[in-house]
Design a protein around this motif. Structure first.
Motif, short mmCIF file in Angstrom:
data_model
loop_
_atom_site.label_atom_id
_atom_site.label_comp_id
_atom_site.label_asym_id
_atom_site.label_seq_id
_atom_site.Cartn_x
_atom_site.Cartn_y
_atom_site.Cartn_z
N ILE A 56 0.86 -1.18 0.00
CA ILE A 56 0.00 0.00 0.00
C ILE A 56 0.89 1.23 0.00
O ILE A 56 1.79 1.36 0.83
N ALA A 57 0.63 2.13 -0.94
CA ALA A 57 1.36 3.39 -1.00
C ALA A 57 0.35 4.52 -0.94
O ALA A 57 -0.41 4.74 -1.89
N CYS A 58 0.30 5.20 0.18
CA CYS A 58 -0.60 6.34 0.32
C CYS A 58 0.05 7.53 -0.38
O CYS A 58 1.23 7.79 -0.19
N PRO A 59 -0.70 8.25 -1.20
CA PRO A 59 -0.11 9.41 -1.88
C PRO A 59 0.33 10.47 -0.88
O PRO A 59 -0.23 10.59 0.21
N ASP A 60 1.35 11.23 -1.25
CA ASP A 60 1.82 12.31 -0.39
C ASP A 60 0.79 13.41 -0.26
O ASP A 60 0.73 14.10 0.73
N ASP A 61 -0.02 13.59 -1.27
CA ASP A 61 -1.02 14.64 -1.28
C ASP A 61 -2.37 14.02 -1.65
O ASP A 61 -2.85 14.16 -2.77
N PRO A 62 -2.98 13.28 -0.71
CA PRO A 62 -4.18 12.52 -1.06
C PRO A 62 -5.38 13.41 -1.37
O PRO A 62 -5.61 14.42 -0.74
N ILE A 63 -6.12 13.00 -2.38
CA ILE A 63 -7.37 13.68 -2.71
C ILE A 63 -8.39 13.38 -1.62
O ILE A 63 -9.09 14.25 -1.13
N MET A 118 -5.33 -11.94 7.83
CA MET A 118 -4.72 -13.01 8.61
C MET A 118 -3.82 -13.95 7.81
O MET A 118 -3.06 -14.71 8.37
N ASN A 119 -3.88 -13.91 6.47
CA ASN A 119 -3.02 -14.76 5.65
C ASN A 119 -1.83 -14.01 5.07
O ASN A 119 -1.04 -14.59 4.32
N ALA A 120 -1.70 -12.74 5.40
CA ALA A 120 -0.60 -11.93 4.86
C ALA A 120 0.74 -12.46 5.32
O ALA A 120 0.93 -12.73 6.50
N ARG A 121 1.66 -12.60 4.38
CA ARG A 121 3.02 -13.00 4.70
C ARG A 121 3.95 -11.80 4.65
O ARG A 121 4.97 -11.78 5.33
N LYS A 122 3.61 -10.82 3.80
CA LYS A 122 4.45 -9.65 3.62
C LYS A 122 3.57 -8.42 3.50
O LYS A 122 2.59 -8.43 2.75
N ILE A 123 3.92 -7.37 4.23
CA ILE A 123 3.22 -6.09 4.14
C ILE A 123 4.24 -4.99 3.95
O ILE A 123 5.17 -4.84 4.73
N ASP A 124 4.07 -4.22 2.84
CA ASP A 124 4.84 -3.01 2.59
C ASP A 124 3.88 -1.85 2.68
O ASP A 124 2.85 -1.84 1.98
N PHE A 125 4.20 -0.88 3.51
CA PHE A 125 3.29 0.25 3.71
C PHE A 125 4.06 1.55 3.62
O PHE A 125 4.97 1.79 4.40
N TYR A 126 3.71 2.36 2.62
CA TYR A 126 4.29 3.68 2.45
C TYR A 126 3.25 4.68 2.93
O TYR A 126 2.18 4.81 2.33
N GLY A 127 3.54 5.37 4.03
CA GLY A 127 2.53 6.18 4.70
C GLY A 127 2.13 7.46 4.00
O GLY A 127 1.00 7.89 4.10
N GLY A 128 3.06 8.10 3.27
CA GLY A 128 2.70 9.36 2.63
C GLY A 128 2.14 10.35 3.64
O GLY A 128 2.76 10.64 4.63
N ASN A 129 0.94 10.81 3.41
CA ASN A 129 0.29 11.75 4.31
C ASN A 129 -0.69 11.07 5.26
O ASN A 129 -1.49 11.72 5.90
N CYS A 130 -0.65 9.76 5.33
CA CYS A 130 -1.56 9.01 6.21
C CYS A 130 -1.30 9.40 7.66
O CYS A 130 -0.17 9.41 8.13
N ASN A 131 -2.36 9.73 8.38
CA ASN A 131 -2.18 10.09 9.79
C ASN A 131 -2.99 9.19 10.71
O ASN A 131 -3.25 9.52 11.84
N LYS A 132 -3.39 8.05 10.21
CA LYS A 132 -4.12 7.06 11.01
C LYS A 132 -3.15 5.98 11.48
O LYS A 132 -2.19 5.65 10.78
#
Length: 188
Positions: free
Chosen positions: A14-21, A33-47
């Protein structure tokens, strides 16, 4: 809101945009629950990022997350990369002590509290506020790059393989007892 989307997914990126609409309503991946790998790019995410409490999750990469996230005490993560993770300087790494491979890159943390004997391969890069690296003395492979606070080789004396790239300040003075040391040249 992705909270119900990834129940059966094994690899989540998941890549959150730096300037989300439209900002994300939730960064809740706890039902994956079946995820083996998670890549998360936060960008402007504040949650808060919520990872699944799953025995199948092995690899996590978190970049540019402006809020902290916690690992469950019973996780089975084997590899984690935290890059440009914006935390308070006094944040700790609770529940990270069993993760085999850890990369900490461009973090504003001042402590490695929470790391321990289970961390076998550790890379700390551009974390200038850290001054005590003694939690890493049990590593099989330890890499410290561009960390101005690293001044005492005694802190990592038990590491089997130690790679060090100094920042532009002084190198540690006392190298007594070091039997193998690789000094890398940092180029820009």
């Amino acid at each position: 809101d992705y909270s119900n989307c990834f129940r059966e997914t094994k690899i989540i990126i998941i890549a959150c945009p730096d300037d989300p609409i439209e900002p994300m309503e939730s960064c809740d991946l706890s039902k994956a629950m079946n995820a083996r790998k998670i890549d998360f790019y936060g960008g402007n995410c504040n949650k808060p990022l919520l990872l699944p409490q799953s025995s199948s999750l092995r690899t996590v990469k978190v970049e540019y997350l402006p809020v902290r996230f916690n690992l469950h005490s019973k996780h089975r993560i084997r590899e984690i990369v935290l890059r440009d993770w914006i935390l308070s300087p006094h944040s700790d790494l609770t529940n990270y002590g069993r993760i085999y491979s850890i990369k900490l890159i461009n973090l504003k943390i001042s402590s490695l509290i929470g790391l321990g004997r289970g961390n076998r391969v550790v890379e700390v890069d551009n974390c200038p506020s850290i001054t005590d690296f003694s939690m890493l003395k049990h590593c099989d492979k330890l890499t410290i790059r561009n960390c101005a606070g690293f001044q005492d080789v005694e802190h990592v004396r038990g590491a089997k393989e130690f790679i060090f790239t100094p920042d532009y300040s002084d190198c540690p003075k006392d190298m007594e007892g070091v039997t193998c040391l690789i000094l890398e040249y940092a180029s820009e």
